[in-house]
Design an enzyme around this catalytic site. Structure first.
Site, short mmCIF file in Angstrom:
data_model
loop_
_atom_site.label_atom_id
_atom_site.label_comp_id
_atom_site.label_asym_id
_atom_site.label_seq_id
_atom_site.Cartn_x
_atom_site.Cartn_y
_atom_site.Cartn_z
N GLY A 12 -23.61 -20.19 -57.27
CA GLY A 12 -22.96 -20.61 -58.30
C GLY A 12 -21.36 -20.52 -58.49
O GLY A 12 -20.64 -20.81 -59.42
N ASN A 41 -33.36 -25.41 -57.11
CA ASN A 41 -33.76 -24.51 -58.33
C ASN A 41 -32.95 -25.06 -59.48
O ASN A 41 -31.75 -24.77 -59.48
CB ASN A 41 -33.26 -23.02 -57.64
CG ASN A 41 -33.38 -22.06 -58.65
OD1 ASN A 41 -34.04 -22.52 -59.98
ND2 ASN A 41 -32.69 -20.93 -58.76
N TRP A 42 -33.65 -25.71 -60.40
CA TRP A 42 -33.04 -25.95 -61.29
C TRP A 42 -32.82 -24.90 -62.70
O TRP A 42 -31.98 -25.19 -63.53
CB TRP A 42 -34.20 -27.02 -62.15
CG TRP A 42 -34.04 -28.47 -61.69
CD1 TRP A 42 -33.55 -28.91 -60.70
CD2 TRP A 42 -34.64 -29.42 -62.20
NE1 TRP A 42 -33.48 -30.06 -60.21
CE2 TRP A 42 -34.55 -30.65 -61.22
CE3 TRP A 42 -35.65 -29.81 -63.51
CZ2 TRP A 42 -35.27 -31.99 -61.52
CZ3 TRP A 42 -36.16 -30.98 -63.44
CH2 TRP A 42 -35.82 -32.05 -62.60
N LYS A 43 -33.12 -23.66 -62.23
CA LYS A 43 -32.63 -22.62 -63.45
C LYS A 43 -32.94 -23.19 -64.66
O LYS A 43 -34.00 -23.71 -64.59
CB LYS A 43 -31.34 -22.25 -63.03
CG LYS A 43 -30.73 -21.92 -61.77
CD LYS A 43 -29.72 -21.23 -61.33
CE LYS A 43 -29.13 -21.23 -60.24
NZ LYS A 43 -28.14 -20.45 -59.83
N GLU A 66 -29.92 -15.50 -49.85
CA GLU A 66 -28.72 -16.00 -50.82
C GLU A 66 -27.86 -14.87 -50.99
O GLU A 66 -28.27 -14.02 -51.99
CB GLU A 66 -29.44 -16.23 -52.12
CG GLU A 66 -30.51 -17.34 -51.79
CD GLU A 66 -30.71 -18.15 -53.33
OE1 GLU A 66 -30.56 -19.58 -53.19
OE2 GLU A 66 -31.01 -17.67 -54.43
N GLU A 126 -30.85 -13.72 -60.01
CA GLU A 126 -30.60 -13.78 -61.40
C GLU A 126 -31.60 -13.19 -62.20
O GLU A 126 -31.74 -12.21 -63.15
CB GLU A 126 -30.44 -15.36 -61.88
CG GLU A 126 -29.05 -15.72 -61.69
CD GLU A 126 -28.95 -17.28 -61.17
OE1 GLU A 126 -29.90 -18.09 -61.70
OE2 GLU A 126 -27.99 -17.74 -60.67
N HIS A 147 -35.22 -14.03 -57.32
CA HIS A 147 -34.15 -14.66 -57.25
C HIS A 147 -33.12 -13.56 -57.84
O HIS A 147 -33.36 -13.08 -58.68
CB HIS A 147 -34.02 -15.79 -58.30
CG HIS A 147 -32.64 -16.72 -57.82
ND1 HIS A 147 -31.60 -16.48 -58.84
CD2 HIS A 147 -32.51 -17.73 -57.36
CE1 HIS A 147 -30.59 -17.36 -58.51
NE2 HIS A 147 -31.11 -18.14 -57.69
N GLY A 172 -28.94 -24.50 -55.90
CA GLY A 172 -28.91 -24.66 -57.06
C GLY A 172 -28.35 -25.79 -57.78
O GLY A 172 -28.89 -26.83 -58.08
N SER A 181 -24.12 -22.00 -53.09
CA SER A 181 -23.30 -23.16 -53.12
C SER A 181 -23.53 -24.08 -51.92
O SER A 181 -22.66 -24.77 -51.27
CB SER A 181 -21.91 -22.48 -53.12
OG SER A 181 -21.70 -21.83 -54.41
C1 PEP Z 1 -29.58 -20.75 -56.35
O1 PEP Z 1 -29.58 -20.55 -57.57
O2 PEP Z 1 -30.35 -20.43 -55.73
C2 PEP Z 1 -28.43 -21.13 -55.68
C3 PEP Z 1 -28.23 -21.09 -54.30
O3 PEP Z 1 -27.32 -21.79 -56.57
P1 PEP Z 1 -26.20 -22.42 -56.26
O4 PEP Z 1 -26.60 -23.62 -55.17
O5 PEP Z 1 -25.67 -23.37 -57.58
O6 PEP Z 1 -25.33 -21.54 -55.63
#
Ligand code: PEP
Length: 248
Positions: A171, A10-12, A165, A97, A95, A232, A211
């Protein structure tokens, strides 16, 4: 029951065309021998260029959102037809976010998921509890509600991918332990089994996200109910290839 592992990035809201093209070009030879399905869910405007960059590789390009209406006055949103025009296969829905900053709820997650399925897009439906909810012992209640309302009326759950998640792990560099992730994902599968029957629940791929990185991916992927990862930060680097090759 064997479920094909799936590693999705997921590049966000990251990457320019030049940066994304460079990363995908470098990733391509590194993921050539991968046994799992691979996707990179990129910002909508990058979909055409990244599709071109990923051509001839195992990397499929996905989106980060889809609207439930066919078309119309929904400024800033993106329709399923628009995604299909570019051969998009996967779309992240709900998600944390999107839930936290852009008003997504279990109901809009449901509408988006239904629309994606109608258009043969594979939804990656995100669920997960906040730290406050975990500490208050509400994790299972929160997840049960997210699944019950988010997947309401879905006929073929096998066509959905779920991403568990925990919000506190996204993050933050704080990963759920292998045991925590396994235990919670096993709970999700149990709920799915209650809603859709054991046979179908056993065929749903459930990813862990939060993470996940080149170091901790092996342990997480070794868990019985964890079928992959939603990545992410680590999907913005060549570390993504190490995660994709977790079994090497
Ligand atoms: C995500 O945005 O779905 C995610 C898991 O981010 P990260 O791996 O940076 O925690």
């Amino acid at each position: 029951m064997s479920r094909k592992p799936f590693i999705a990035g997921n590049w966000k809201m990251n990457m320019t065309v030049a940066e994304g093209t460079k990363l995908i070009t470098e990733l391509k030879p590194l993921v050539k021998e991968a046994k799992c399905d691979i996707a990179l869910c990129v910002p909508a405007i990058l979909i055409p260029a990244m599709t071109k960059a990923a051509k001839g590789s195992k990397i499929k390009i996905g989106a980060q959102n889809v609207h439930w209406a066919e078309a119309g006055a929904y400024t800033g949103e993106i329709s399923a037809d628009m995604l299909k025009d570019y051969g998009v296969k996967y779309v992240i829905i709900g998600h944390s976010e999107r839930r936290q900053y852009f008003g997504d709820t279990n109901d809009t997650v449901n509408l988006r998921t239904i629309k994606a399925l109608e258009n043969e897009l594979t939804p990656i439906v995100c669920v997960g509890e906040t730290l406050e909810e975990r500490e208050a012992g509400k994790t299972e209640d929160v997840l049960a509600r997210q699944l019950e309302f988010g997947l309401f009326g879905i006929e073929d759950v096998k066509k959905i991918v779920i991403a568990y998640e925990p919000v506190w792990a996204i993050g933050t560099g704080k990963t759920a332990t292998d045991e925590q992730a396994q235990e919670t994902i096993a709970f999700i599968r149990k709920r799915l089994s209650k809603m859709f029957g054991l046979k179908d629940a056993n065929r749903v791929r459930i990813l862990y996200g939060g993470s996940m990185n080149a170091k901790n991916c092996k342990g997480l992927m070794a868990q019985h109910d964890i079928d992959g990862g939603l990545i992410g930060g680590a999907s913005l680097k060549l570390d993504f290839a190490t995660i994709v090759n977790y079994d090497k």
